[in-house]
Scaffold this active site. Sequence first.
Site, mmCIF file in Angstrom:
data_model
loop_
_atom_site.group_PDB
_atom_site.id
_atom_site.type_symbol
_atom_site.label_atom_id
_atom_site.label_comp_id
_atom_site.label_asym_id
_atom_site.label_seq_id
_atom_site.Cartn_x
_atom_site.Cartn_y
_atom_site.Cartn_z
ATOM 1 N N ARG A 1 5.253 -13.740 9.249
ATOM 2 C CA ARG A 1 5.828 -12.387 9.250
ATOM 3 C C ARG A 1 7.229 -12.407 9.869
ATOM 4 N NH1 ARG A 1 2.200 -7.711 9.437
ATOM 5 N NH2 ARG A 1 3.792 -6.675 10.666
ATOM 6 N N GLU B 1 0.867 -1.179 0.000
ATOM 7 C CA GLU B 1 0.000 0.000 0.000
ATOM 8 C C GLU B 1 0.906 1.232 0.000
ATOM 9 O OE1 GLU B 1 -3.453 -0.257 2.894
ATOM 10 O OE2 GLU B 1 -2.160 -1.874 3.615
ATOM 11 N N LYS C 1 2.983 1.928 10.814
ATOM 12 C CA LYS C 1 3.008 3.295 10.280
ATOM 13 C C LYS C 1 2.533 4.292 11.323
ATOM 14 C CE LYS C 1 1.937 1.139 5.921
ATOM 15 N NZ LYS C 1 0.832 0.623 5.134
#
Length: 756
Positions: free
Chosen positions: A467, A252, A477
């Site tokens: 992950r 993204e 973020k």
Amino acid sequence: KARETLRNGALSALLRRAVLQARSALGPALDKATGTLLYNAAARLKDPKHLGFLVGYIARREILTDLQLSAALEYVRSHPLEPLDVADFERACGVGVSITPEQIEEAVEAVISKHRAELLAERYHFNMGLLMGEARSQLRWADGKTIKNEVDLQVLHLLGPKTEADLEKKPKVAKARLAPAEKQKVAVVENGDMGTETKSLLEQLRGEALKFHKPGENYKTEGYVVTPNTMALLKQHLAITGGQVRTRFPPEPNGILHIGHAKAINFNFGYAKANGGVCFLRYDDTNPEKEEEKYFTAIREMVEWLGYQPYAVTHASDYFDQLYTWALELIRRGQAYVCHQKVEEIKGHNPPPSPWRDRPVEESLLLFEDMRKGKFGEGEATLRMKLVMEDGKMDPVAYRVKFTPHHRTGDKWCIYPTYDYTHCLCDSIEHITHSLCTKEFQARRSSYFWLCNALDVYCPVQWEYGRLNLLYTVVSKRKIIRLVETGAVRDWDDPRLFTLTALRRRGFPPEAINNFCARVGVTVAQATMEPHLLEACAREVLNEQAPRAMAVLEPLKVTITNFPAPKALEVLVPNFPADESRGFHKVPFHQTVYIEETDFREEADKGYKRLAPGQPVGLRHTGYIITVQNVIKDVSGRVIELEVTCTKSDVAEKPKAFIHWVSVPLACEVRLYERLFLHKNPEDPSEVPGGFLSDLNPDSLRVVHNALVDSSVRSARPFDKFQFERLGYFSVDPDSEEGKMVFNRTVTLKEDPGKA
């Protein structure tokens, strides 16, 4: 085993069906061999609709061995559409094939004859498994035990009984050891490629290593949904791709990539590369409120910095028209509807069912058109899909209203698709073969398959992996933005962070990050690693890549009173002392030099080997040894200068130590970094009750304003890397300007034992 099976309701039901069917053909008493075959059929069969078909063969004694059953299970998995070709199935499973004892004897005899010389030489130390394997390859459906007995019999006939020498263990052959330089070489990644290291990332990803399906064999994947159109769509897909592996990295564009993304980049691009395929870089730009051009640029820059070139750079927005057309089709097929529940109402896992779920198709079509025309405000209407996901989430949203111009499509749209709707369809459009994503997307796998099949379009396969997380940091973020806003860090590329731009600025080579990902491995489980493991990878690469220079962080002036020349001498310093063929650089050697304050003591303790009155030291690379003659102090008693004499090292006694120094140096600023947080898990309330901002390390940055570095680095550019002798690895910071260079310490020369 029975108790264990009973705990699995689905397996128990299948086994009961199989047993009842077999009993109707064989009577109430089933022998152990038949029972084992029935159990394995029920347990290993992926699609229960074929159970009766397989049990029929077992009951008729046409499938007699586990080998035949395995072939039968593989056949039905590879042929998902009805009806099965019975003759082809029977050929593939060895039905009706009878292997006589004479055939087994002849096959074993031929194999032993082939290896007769080695057998006579090595006797019972020979690898008998090789004989078994070759005989089995000639007689695929023969009973393994019978072959083994025949091999044992014929070997005994050839060699006779075992002697004492035969019973001794075979001596192990010592493996050739790599020279240190060669060992180093194999550990380094070049442009995203691992060298010949046995467990390189590419080797972990190559071929069968991951048990992934082959292109076009999507239906062999567990959980993949086969429809009447699947095989035709896969045929079209193969015609377009030519059987090529296709992956994608779909970030993204609303933030900077971090160390976890490095694993995703290596996995997606690496898997394609390792298997002769291609990887797309696709921006998931479906949320215009949070997207900025700087993120698009930085993402591509980081992918290329890690050594990968995208096959194509695409955007989800490239396909907005097609996605909208498919949304209309989904409504027409009764699989989507316009809903007016508020966002707050449908959050969580147990929201109330939508009262609009069964509204007429025509009504939803009109309302969806109104959404597109901007007749609904944000949050007043959504398009939802009719399905329940693995995690229980019901009817995920496909489209929502947002009156925000898009960076690429401008004001054309005021409705934007969601990840759940967009992702699988973009994969389908680009004919992705392996949609690789992290484990948290596993709950979306069913919706992925459902949506492609609901629209009758090519359906890729989603595969999940664990992950990669690091301790002592945050990567979200939102949290990084808070760190920037509060002034805890300067920006996304602050060298104390673990964003990729921050790691580059600190001086981490891309090869070190790729090597780190390779060592973590392609695991399904989540991996949480210590930062010192990444630092170790950096040291390995920088030791090979970073030329040596000398710098002094806390300078102490030293005047050589008997300097042997009227002006500065030039000293040749090897760029890489371990390999002088890689060149030298010149540094001036003048009567005034600067050494580290810590390399001098007025009184030498026991074990102290550096400069002190009465204890000379060598100056590295000069061929001279200096001896203190006079210690000069300021009014406070602090040592500010030393007067020394020098002697050629070939005529003086060898000193206890050699120290680094600079002469006619450049002034520079040096930034020394430590961990940003004090605790391993700054986001864990049990470890840090006050929240991550309360856990900041006050000593995470120390700036040395008046350091000195030798003039050989004068022409260095931002991101150039050096090993400052005895101090560590350093990288030129972009803040550098004419007359004042700035260096970031990447890592120390050796790992701090306290950090391990």
